[in-house]
Design a protein around this motif. Structure first.
Motif, PDB file in Angstrom:
ATOM      1  N   PHE A 414       0.851  -1.109  -0.150  1.00  0.00           N
ATOM      2  CA  PHE A 414       0.085   0.010   0.236  1.00  0.00           C
ATOM      3  C   PHE A 414       0.850   1.311   0.015  1.00  0.00           C
ATOM      4  O   PHE A 414       1.896   1.227   0.652  1.00  0.00           O
ATOM      5  CB  PHE A 414      -0.821  -0.054   1.400  1.00  0.00           C
ATOM      6  CG  PHE A 414      -1.610   1.307   1.521  1.00  0.00           C
ATOM      7  CD1 PHE A 414      -2.875   1.358   0.798  1.00  0.00           C
ATOM      8  CD2 PHE A 414      -1.334   2.216   2.475  1.00  0.00           C
ATOM      9  CE1 PHE A 414      -3.596   2.769   1.093  1.00  0.00           C
ATOM     10  CE2 PHE A 414      -2.115   3.230   2.737  1.00  0.00           C
ATOM     11  CZ  PHE A 414      -3.233   3.494   1.965  1.00  0.00           C
ATOM     12  N   THR A 415       0.554   2.305  -0.653  1.00  0.00           N
ATOM     13  CA  THR A 415       0.990   3.636  -0.615  1.00  0.00           C
ATOM     14  C   THR A 415      -0.092   4.401  -0.661  1.00  0.00           C
ATOM     15  O   THR A 415      -1.136   4.318  -1.368  1.00  0.00           O
ATOM     16  CB  THR A 415       1.933   3.865  -1.658  1.00  0.00           C
ATOM     17  OG1 THR A 415       2.348   5.405  -1.365  1.00  0.00           O
ATOM     18  CG2 THR A 415       1.238   3.912  -2.885  1.00  0.00           C
ATOM     19  N   ALA A 416       0.099   5.624   0.251  1.00  0.00           N
ATOM     20  CA  ALA A 416      -1.040   6.646   0.451  1.00  0.00           C
ATOM     21  C   ALA A 416      -0.741   7.861  -0.480  1.00  0.00           C
ATOM     22  O   ALA A 416      -1.616   8.697  -0.507  1.00  0.00           O
ATOM     23  CB  ALA A 416      -1.597   6.795   1.763  1.00  0.00           C
ATOM     24  N   ASN A 417       0.531   7.996  -1.009  1.00  0.00           N
ATOM     25  CA  ASN A 417       0.820   9.181  -1.818  1.00  0.00           C
ATOM     26  C   ASN A 417       1.496   8.921  -2.873  1.00  0.00           C
ATOM     27  O   ASN A 417       2.334   7.935  -2.852  1.00  0.00           O
ATOM     28  CB  ASN A 417       1.602   9.956  -0.639  1.00  0.00           C
ATOM     29  CG  ASN A 417       0.895  10.427   0.611  1.00  0.00           C
ATOM     30  OD1 ASN A 417      -0.046  11.273   0.578  1.00  0.00           O
ATOM     31  ND2 ASN A 417       1.359   9.957   1.882  1.00  0.00           N
ATOM     32  N   LYS A 418       1.569   9.942  -3.652  1.00  0.00           N
ATOM     33  CA  LYS A 418       2.334   9.629  -5.114  1.00  0.00           C
ATOM     34  C   LYS A 418       3.898   9.846  -4.889  1.00  0.00           C
ATOM     35  O   LYS A 418       4.122  10.565  -3.844  1.00  0.00           O
ATOM     36  CB  LYS A 418       1.902  10.787  -6.285  1.00  0.00           C
ATOM     37  CG  LYS A 418       0.496  10.698  -6.630  1.00  0.00           C
ATOM     38  CD  LYS A 418       0.331  11.501  -7.748  1.00  0.00           C
ATOM     39  CE  LYS A 418      -1.161  11.626  -8.440  1.00  0.00           C
ATOM     40  NZ  LYS A 418      -1.344  12.494  -9.253  1.00  0.00           N
ATOM     41  N   GLY A 419       4.542   8.963  -5.514  1.00  0.00           N
ATOM     42  CA  GLY A 419       6.121   9.162  -5.373  1.00  0.00           C
ATOM     43  C   GLY A 419       6.601   8.410  -4.224  1.00  0.00           C
ATOM     44  O   GLY A 419       7.762   8.262  -4.176  1.00  0.00           O
ATOM     45  N   LEU A 420       5.785   7.995  -3.283  1.00  0.00           N
ATOM     46  CA  LEU A 420       6.249   7.028  -2.222  1.00  0.00           C
ATOM     47  C   LEU A 420       6.259   5.632  -2.561  1.00  0.00           C
ATOM     48  O   LEU A 420       5.039   5.225  -3.363  1.00  0.00           O
ATOM     49  CB  LEU A 420       5.722   7.421  -0.806  1.00  0.00           C
ATOM     50  CG  LEU A 420       5.650   8.939  -0.422  1.00  0.00           C
ATOM     51  CD1 LEU A 420       4.758   8.961   0.892  1.00  0.00           C
ATOM     52  CD2 LEU A 420       7.209   8.960  -0.394  1.00  0.00           C
ATOM     53  N   PRO A 421       7.198   4.784  -2.023  1.00  0.00           N
ATOM     54  CA  PRO A 421       7.202   3.340  -2.507  1.00  0.00           C
ATOM     55  C   PRO A 421       6.077   2.784  -1.637  1.00  0.00           C
ATOM     56  O   PRO A 421       5.629   2.990  -0.715  1.00  0.00           O
ATOM     57  CB  PRO A 421       8.603   2.756  -1.819  1.00  0.00           C
ATOM     58  CG  PRO A 421       9.012   3.974  -0.786  1.00  0.00           C
ATOM     59  CD  PRO A 421       8.325   5.098  -1.279  1.00  0.00           C
ATOM     60  N   PHE A 422       5.784   1.585  -2.211  1.00  0.00           N
ATOM     61  CA  PHE A 422       4.741   0.588  -1.753  1.00  0.00           C
ATOM     62  C   PHE A 422       5.339  -0.192  -0.459  1.00  0.00           C
ATOM     63  O   PHE A 422       6.659  -0.340  -0.345  1.00  0.00           O
ATOM     64  CB  PHE A 422       4.212  -0.393  -2.656  1.00  0.00           C
ATOM     65  CG  PHE A 422       3.291   0.218  -3.548  1.00  0.00           C
ATOM     66  CD1 PHE A 422       1.858   0.008  -3.269  1.00  0.00           C
ATOM     67  CD2 PHE A 422       3.677   0.498  -4.910  1.00  0.00           C
ATOM     68  CE1 PHE A 422       1.219   0.560  -4.335  1.00  0.00           C
ATOM     69  CE2 PHE A 422       2.873   1.221  -5.679  1.00  0.00           C
ATOM     70  CZ  PHE A 422       1.282   1.137  -5.675  1.00  0.00           C
ATOM     71  N   GLY A 423       4.640  -0.495   0.648  1.00  0.00           N
ATOM     72  CA  GLY A 423       5.264  -0.904   1.445  1.00  0.00           C
ATOM     73  C   GLY A 423       3.927  -1.749   2.414  1.00  0.00           C
ATOM     74  O   GLY A 423       2.709  -1.648   1.814  1.00  0.00           O
ATOM     75  N   SER A 424       3.918  -2.664   3.364  1.00  0.00           N
ATOM     76  CA  SER A 424       3.033  -3.468   3.980  1.00  0.00           C
ATOM     77  C   SER A 424       2.312  -2.557   4.655  1.00  0.00           C
ATOM     78  O   SER A 424       2.716  -1.556   5.231  1.00  0.00           O
ATOM     79  CB  SER A 424       3.676  -4.391   4.901  1.00  0.00           C
ATOM     80  OG  SER A 424       4.322  -3.999   5.993  1.00  0.00           O
ATOM     81  N   LEU A 425       1.015  -2.900   4.897  1.00  0.00           N
ATOM     82  CA  LEU A 425      -0.085  -2.063   5.621  1.00  0.00           C
ATOM     83  C   LEU A 425       0.481  -1.692   7.040  1.00  0.00           C
ATOM     84  O   LEU A 425       0.452  -0.652   7.451  1.00  0.00           O
ATOM     85  CB  LEU A 425      -1.297  -2.654   5.553  1.00  0.00           C
ATOM     86  CG  LEU A 425      -2.044  -2.884   4.406  1.00  0.00           C
ATOM     87  CD1 LEU A 425      -3.582  -3.521   4.812  1.00  0.00           C
ATOM     88  CD2 LEU A 425      -2.487  -1.363   3.946  1.00  0.00           C
ATOM     89  N   LYS A 426       0.953  -2.629   7.611  1.00  0.00           N
ATOM     90  CA  LYS A 426       1.444  -2.396   8.991  1.00  0.00           C
ATOM     91  C   LYS A 426       2.223  -1.622   9.060  1.00  0.00           C
ATOM     92  O   LYS A 426       2.429  -0.626  10.189  1.00  0.00           O
ATOM     93  CB  LYS A 426       1.944  -3.993   9.563  1.00  0.00           C
ATOM     94  CG  LYS A 426       2.243  -4.099  11.010  1.00  0.00           C
ATOM     95  CD  LYS A 426       2.493  -5.549  11.441  1.00  0.00           C
ATOM     96  CE  LYS A 426       2.698  -5.440  12.915  1.00  0.00           C
ATOM     97  NZ  LYS A 426       3.056  -6.914  13.327  1.00  0.00           N
ATOM     98  N   LYS A 427       3.295  -1.532   8.117  1.00  0.00           N
ATOM     99  CA  LYS A 427       4.296  -0.428   8.207  1.00  0.00           C
ATOM    100  C   LYS A 427       4.187   0.938   7.747  1.00  0.00           C
ATOM    101  O   LYS A 427       4.634   2.004   7.941  1.00  0.00           O
ATOM    102  CB  LYS A 427       5.666  -0.916   7.816  1.00  0.00           C
ATOM    103  CG  LYS A 427       6.121  -2.200   8.324  1.00  0.00           C
ATOM    104  CD  LYS A 427       7.518  -2.837   7.545  1.00  0.00           C
ATOM    105  CE  LYS A 427       7.976  -4.164   8.473  1.00  0.00           C
ATOM    106  NZ  LYS A 427       9.152  -4.321   7.475  1.00  0.00           N
ATOM    107  N   ILE A 428       3.205   1.158   6.613  1.00  0.00           N
ATOM    108  CA  ILE A 428       3.042   2.113   5.981  1.00  0.00           C
ATOM    109  C   ILE A 428       1.911   2.914   6.265  1.00  0.00           C
ATOM    110  O   ILE A 428       1.809   4.236   6.467  1.00  0.00           O
ATOM    111  CB  ILE A 428       2.666   1.947   4.481  1.00  0.00           C
ATOM    112  CG1 ILE A 428       4.103   1.107   4.010  1.00  0.00           C
ATOM    113  CG2 ILE A 428       2.263   3.180   3.685  1.00  0.00           C
ATOM    114  CD1 ILE A 428       5.267   1.903   4.013  1.00  0.00           C
ATOM    115  N   ALA A 429       0.685   2.288   6.886  1.00  0.00           N
ATOM    116  CA  ALA A 429      -0.572   3.011   7.027  1.00  0.00           C
ATOM    117  C   ALA A 429      -0.584   3.456   8.377  1.00  0.00           C
ATOM    118  O   ALA A 429      -0.197   2.768   9.208  1.00  0.00           O
ATOM    119  CB  ALA A 429      -1.939   2.056   6.485  1.00  0.00           C
TER     120      ALA A 429
END
Length: 550
Positions: A414-429
């Protein structure tokens, strides 16, 4: 749909009963007023482990009862599979007794907690902070995908095949281990069996053998003593028989004079007959007995073999040795038959593996097919919830080994913003993003998985403003398809409900109890105004509350 909930003697609740309707019902109240108690009671009703400390008055039983209207939800099969009588109007009751025991009933039929749990899954979906955390788990993510793919029957089929395959594989492993152990013992068992076989024990009379051995061992003494007896009986002048005959002749001369002499003659005559028979038998026995070193040697060897085997196997008879021989034979045959059983199990495992692999492939294909739809719907909902740049990546891969829900592994990035890498929900959200993602998931699921009732416990954590409005709109839309209850602190969501229940605490006779009260009209305006501006309600807060409600 949950129509009535009654709670007695649970936590701070003395006795409450609440009527519930379709659509969206809002539950509000100050922190600590007892909203979590309400959910706790409902969870207990649906199979959560009982805790005696939750009972308000330990001298009385705690009773939680709920009524459900199920006519429109097609749950007849669920009831049948769990050995329950289906009723369109179903009543579930859970009781905690003063003894600490609990019992449960569905339509007045006693049920196990396990049956409650299975049934509860089909009646009420309770969302909590714990479930938001579960959103990060691969198992939950696959459950969402499978719900969209309509994999219910396919998953049931896979589960049956997987369990059968696992069971057969374990049985095969056990059988192979058993064979290895049997092989270690086979040589010794075969040696013991052949030793007993070579002893030729069938039909042997050990007592007779021992008697014959004794006679042959003492043949000289037997012959000598039998000859003496023969001489004593049969010598012409002074032999016992001849003497008796002389006495019989003498008695014969007087036997006619009195009955007593007749009786004496008869007795003596019988004795002479018996002595003559004994003498003949002694003579014959003396003739039969003769030294036979060869036979004596063979008998000695036979008896030594028998005694040695009896000592070895800790038994006292030939019959017991024959039983041991039969048992050894069965064990040897059983070991030899293990190969046939192993071959059967290997074929069974191969067939089950093929069937399970086929079903796992169907699951994989169905998941791959539905993932683009899920991705599109989630991103659309998140856009409406203030995350227009939110994107998901579903990385699903088929593995070589079976798992409980197929052969797939899933990584949801998941990523919530443009230009940022994808990551696991637990770490990113963030917390607020997780709440919105969970609502989006539930909103998507509501389109595919028909549930009578869904309950949100503060799913609005970490959001406010326009996002709260968007959340409220999505929840309102969901409530058109199912009964939706939402415990909330946000006025924007509270105002969207068709029905409103307030939970509050009250001191009665110096005891704090939790109460429920349906709100409508002015009371509801005041409650929402207090959610906006606090206890001291201002005209502005009242105006805002009215605006939200309208």
């Amino acid at each position: 749909m949950l129509t009535t909930l009654s709670i007695k003697n649970y936590a701070l609740i003395e006795d409450i009963r609440v009527e519930l309707s379709s659509g969206m019902t809002i539950i509000t109240g100050e922190t600590g007023a007892g909203k979590s108690i309400l959910l706790g009671a409902l969870a207990l009703l649906l199979g959560k482990r009982a805790d005696a400390s939750s009972v308000k008055d330990a001298s009385k039983k705690c009773v939680i009862e709920a009524e459900f209207s199920l006519a429109d939800y097609g749950l007849q099969d669920v009831f049948e599979e769990n050995d329950l009588d289906y009723e369109p109007h179903t009543i579930i009751r859970r009781e905690l007794l003063p003894s600490g025991k609990s019992r449960a009933f569905v339509n007045d039929t006693p049920v196990t907690v396990g049956q409650l749990q299975v049934l509860g899954v089909h009646l009420v979906d309770i969302h909590s902070q714990h479930e938001t955390l579960a959103l990060s788990s691969e198992t939950y993510q696959l459950e969402v995908i499978d719900a969209l793919a309509g994999h219910s029957s396919l998953l049931k089929q896979y589960s049956q095949q997987y369990n059968a395959y696992t069971e057969a594989s374990e049985a095969l492993s056990e059988m192979k281990a058993k064979k290895q152990e049997a092989i270690k013992e086979l040589d010794y068992q075969t040696f013991l069996f052949e030793e007993l076989e070579q002893a030729k024990l069938d039909g042997l009379d050990q007592m007779e053998l021992e008697e014959t051995y004794e006679k042959l061992s003492n043949s000289e003494a037997i012959q000598e003593n039998l000859a003496t007896i023969d001489q004593l009986f049969s010598e012409e002048q002074i032999g016992t028989i001849e003497t008796a005959k002389t006495a019989r002749t003498a008695l014969g001369k007087v036997r006619g004079f009195a009955s007593e002499y007749e009786a004496l003659w008869n007795r003596l005559n019988s004795a002479i007959i018996e002595l003559e028979d004994i003498a003949e038998t002694v003579s014959q026995a003396a003739g039969d007995i003769e030294a036979d070193p060869q036979q004596l040697f063979q008998l000695n060897e036979k008896l030594q073999t028998i005694h040695k085997l009896q000592l070895k196997h800790s038994v006292a008879s030939v019959e017991e040795l024959l039983e041991i021989k039969a048992a050894l034979g069965s064990q040897i045959d059983g070991t030899q038959q293990l190969d046939d059983r192993i071959a059967e199990l290997e074929n069974k495992v191969i067939n089950l593996e093929e069937q399970t692999t086929k079903t796992a492939s169907e699951l994989h294909q169905g998941r791959e097919k539905v993932i683009p739809t899920l991705k599109e719907k989630l991103e659309s909902f998140l856009g409406a919830l203030g995350l227009p740049n939110a994107k998901f990546q579903f990385e699903i891969e088929k593995q070589d080994t079976f798992r409980k829900n197929g052969k797939d592994t899933l990584a949801l990035l998941f990523t919530a913003n443009k230009g940022l890498p994808f990551g696991s929900l637990k770490k990113i959200a963030s917390g607020g993003e997780m709440s919105r993602i969970m609502l989006a998931v539930k909103a998507v699921l509501s389109q595919y998985k028909k549930l009578p009732t869904i309950i949100f416990d503060e799913i609005d954590t970490g959001v406010s403003g326009e996002i709260a409005h968007a959340m409220a709109s999505i929840m309102s839309a969901m409530s058109e398809e199912m009964q939706l209850l939402s415990i909330t602190h946000l006025p924007q969501i509270a105002a969207k409900g068709e029905h409103h229940i307030k939970i509050y605490k009250e001191d009665v006779n110096e005891v704090t109890v939790t109460r429920l009260r349906p709100l409508a009209g002015e009371e509801r305006i005041i409650e929402i105004a207090q959610m906006i501006g606090g206890k001291q309600v201002s005209d502005v807060a009242i105006a805002n509350a009215k605006e939200l409600l309208n």
